[in-house]
Design a protein around this motif. Structure first.
Motif, mmCIF file in Angstrom:
data_model
loop_
_atom_site.group_PDB
_atom_site.id
_atom_site.type_symbol
_atom_site.label_atom_id
_atom_site.label_comp_id
_atom_site.label_asym_id
_atom_site.label_seq_id
_atom_site.Cartn_x
_atom_site.Cartn_y
_atom_site.Cartn_z
ATOM 1 N N ASP A 69 12.281 2.684 -4.381
ATOM 2 C CA ASP A 69 13.184 3.827 -4.514
ATOM 3 C C ASP A 69 12.634 4.896 -5.451
ATOM 4 O O ASP A 69 13.160 6.018 -5.486
ATOM 5 N N VAL A 70 11.577 4.575 -6.192
ATOM 6 C CA VAL A 70 10.981 5.536 -7.125
ATOM 7 C C VAL A 70 9.762 6.222 -6.510
ATOM 8 O O VAL A 70 9.447 7.364 -6.851
ATOM 9 N N ALA A 71 9.105 5.540 -5.594
ATOM 10 C CA ALA A 71 7.839 6.045 -5.044
ATOM 11 C C ALA A 71 7.932 7.472 -4.502
ATOM 12 O O ALA A 71 7.080 8.312 -4.828
ATOM 13 N N PRO A 72 8.940 7.813 -3.677
ATOM 14 C CA PRO A 72 8.979 9.185 -3.153
ATOM 15 C C PRO A 72 9.087 10.245 -4.250
ATOM 16 O O PRO A 72 8.476 11.316 -4.141
ATOM 17 N N GLU A 73 9.848 9.952 -5.306
ATOM 18 C CA GLU A 73 10.013 10.923 -6.385
ATOM 19 C C GLU A 73 8.713 11.130 -7.157
ATOM 20 O O GLU A 73 8.364 12.263 -7.527
ATOM 21 N N VAL A 74 7.992 10.054 -7.421
ATOM 22 C CA VAL A 74 6.732 10.182 -8.164
ATOM 23 C C VAL A 74 5.682 10.878 -7.309
ATOM 24 O O VAL A 74 4.905 11.706 -7.798
ATOM 25 N N MET A 75 5.658 10.561 -6.018
ATOM 26 C CA MET A 75 4.710 11.226 -5.129
ATOM 27 C C MET A 75 4.995 12.724 -5.034
ATOM 28 O O MET A 75 4.071 13.545 -4.997
ATOM 29 N N PRO A 124 0.799 -1.229 0.000
ATOM 30 C CA PRO A 124 0.000 0.000 0.000
ATOM 31 C C PRO A 124 0.835 1.284 0.000
ATOM 32 O O PRO A 124 0.426 2.286 -0.592
ATOM 33 N N ASP A 125 1.989 1.251 0.634
ATOM 34 C CA ASP A 125 2.823 2.453 0.685
ATOM 35 C C ASP A 125 3.420 2.819 -0.664
ATOM 36 O O ASP A 125 3.966 3.916 -0.826
ATOM 37 N N LEU A 132 3.794 11.880 -14.940
ATOM 38 C CA LEU A 132 4.570 11.852 -13.705
ATOM 39 C C LEU A 132 5.886 11.110 -13.890
ATOM 40 O O LEU A 132 6.949 11.576 -13.461
ATOM 41 N N LEU A 133 5.820 9.931 -14.540
ATOM 42 C CA LEU A 133 7.047 9.150 -14.742
ATOM 43 C C LEU A 133 7.988 9.845 -15.708
ATOM 44 O O LEU A 133 9.216 9.773 -15.551
ATOM 45 N N GLY A 134 7.448 10.526 -16.705
ATOM 46 C CA GLY A 134 8.305 11.274 -17.620
ATOM 47 C C GLY A 134 9.093 12.345 -16.899
ATOM 48 O O GLY A 134 10.300 12.524 -17.130
#
Length: 304
Positions: free
Chosen positions: A165-171, A6-7, A21-23
């Motif tokens: 490791d990607v989640a914080p950047e996308v958020m 969930p996180d 967002l990913l771009g």
């Protein structure tokens, strides 16, 4: 087969929002290119370019997208690759096991990200479910899911399952350019899922569209035996292989009778190798139940 915590799940306003967002994140990480499939939607390629990345098409052969052509790393390697591995759009073929393994190996070697669009994953007819690439390596794959096919395109609701490791950047990127993700829509979908109604709806829809697919194949065999339907094991569309040199004339003939179909060339990236034969991309999910027989009759009448 998706492994989701969930996180690491981010709700977004559909696939396009997630791709934006990913771009942005890939560009901030220093990426200059994003590998894409030779066939797809120009709106996605335009979004990638607006993010500051160059979309570079991968080769495509009779077995599908060739992931073995990805660079081995260094300055020539793309920062990521966008794939529809369960049911390639529009060609309709799943990504082969050896090519799935190859792209995951590439991501592990180079640190690149795989952007997995689970296109038509719910609607399969003649095959078992195709496991998600994300299940092979959750640390290197971003999984995109949406409600657009199962429910409605107008319900702008999607989700990303992100590597830790990607989640914080996308958020953080979403916080800086947030689109409205309606809370009521999310709560309604959650109730739809937990009650079992969503599953019942998908199973009923699958039967409905399978009947249409079967009617299309039967009509082609009877009315246009020179035309072959491919990519029909899943999804809402078929690729109809035409005699050489007839694609544009068939598109015009269909339009003359009020039927909107598109030639395969419309979905080919400008830098990709031309297809081996002319073809139509025909969506059979759009017509109403009352309009479907007439649309099918018109289509057969426009074919050579």
């Amino acid at each position: 087969g998706v492994r989701a915590d969930p996180d690491h799940i981010l709700v977004c306003s559909g696939f396009v929002h997630g791709l934006m967002l990913l771009g942005e994140v890939l560009r901030r990480r220093g990426a200059r290119t994003l590998a894409v499939e030779s066939y797809g939607l120009d709106v996605h390629w335009d979004l990638i370019e607006r993010a500051g990345l160059a979309p570079v098409p991968l080769p495509f052969d009779e077995l599908g997208t060739r992931t073995d052509d990805l660079a081995e790393g260094g300055s020539g390697s793309p920062g990521g690759v966008l794939l529809t591995p369960a049911h390639q759009f529009p060609m309709g073929v799943p990504l082969r096991p050896d090519r799935r393994a190859a792209v995951v190996d590439w991501a592990r070697r180079t640190g690149g990200l795989i952007l997995e669009d689970d296109y038509d994953g719910e609607f399969r007819y003649d095959r078992q479910p195709v496991g998600a690439l994300q299940g092979l390596d959750p640390d290197r794959v971003v999984y995109f899911g949406t409600a657009s096919k199962a429910l409605a395109p107008g319900l702008r609701l999607g989700w990303l399952v992100l590597p830790p490791d990607v989640a914080p950047e996308v958020m953080a990127a979403k916080g800086g350019m947030d689109w409205s993700c309606g809370v009521l829509d999310q709560l309604t979908l959650a109730e739809f899922i937990t009650s079992g109604a969503y599953d019942r709806h998908v199973r009923a829809s699958r039967l409905r569209y399978r009947r249409r697919r079967d009617q299309l194949v039967t009509a082609l065999a009877a009315r246009a035996p020179s035309v072959t339907a491919t990519g029909i094991a899943a999804g809402f569309h078929a690729v109809l292989r035409l005699p050489p040199g007839t694609e544009q004339s068939v598109v015009r003939a269909a339009a003359w009778h009020g039927l909107a179909v598109h030639g395969l060339s419309r979905y080919r990236h400008p830098a990709a190798t031309p297809p081996p034969a002319d073809a139509l991309v025909v969506g059979y999910g759009t017509p109403s139940d009352s309009g479907w027989p007439g649309a099918l009759e018109t289509l057969c009448g426009a074919l050579p």
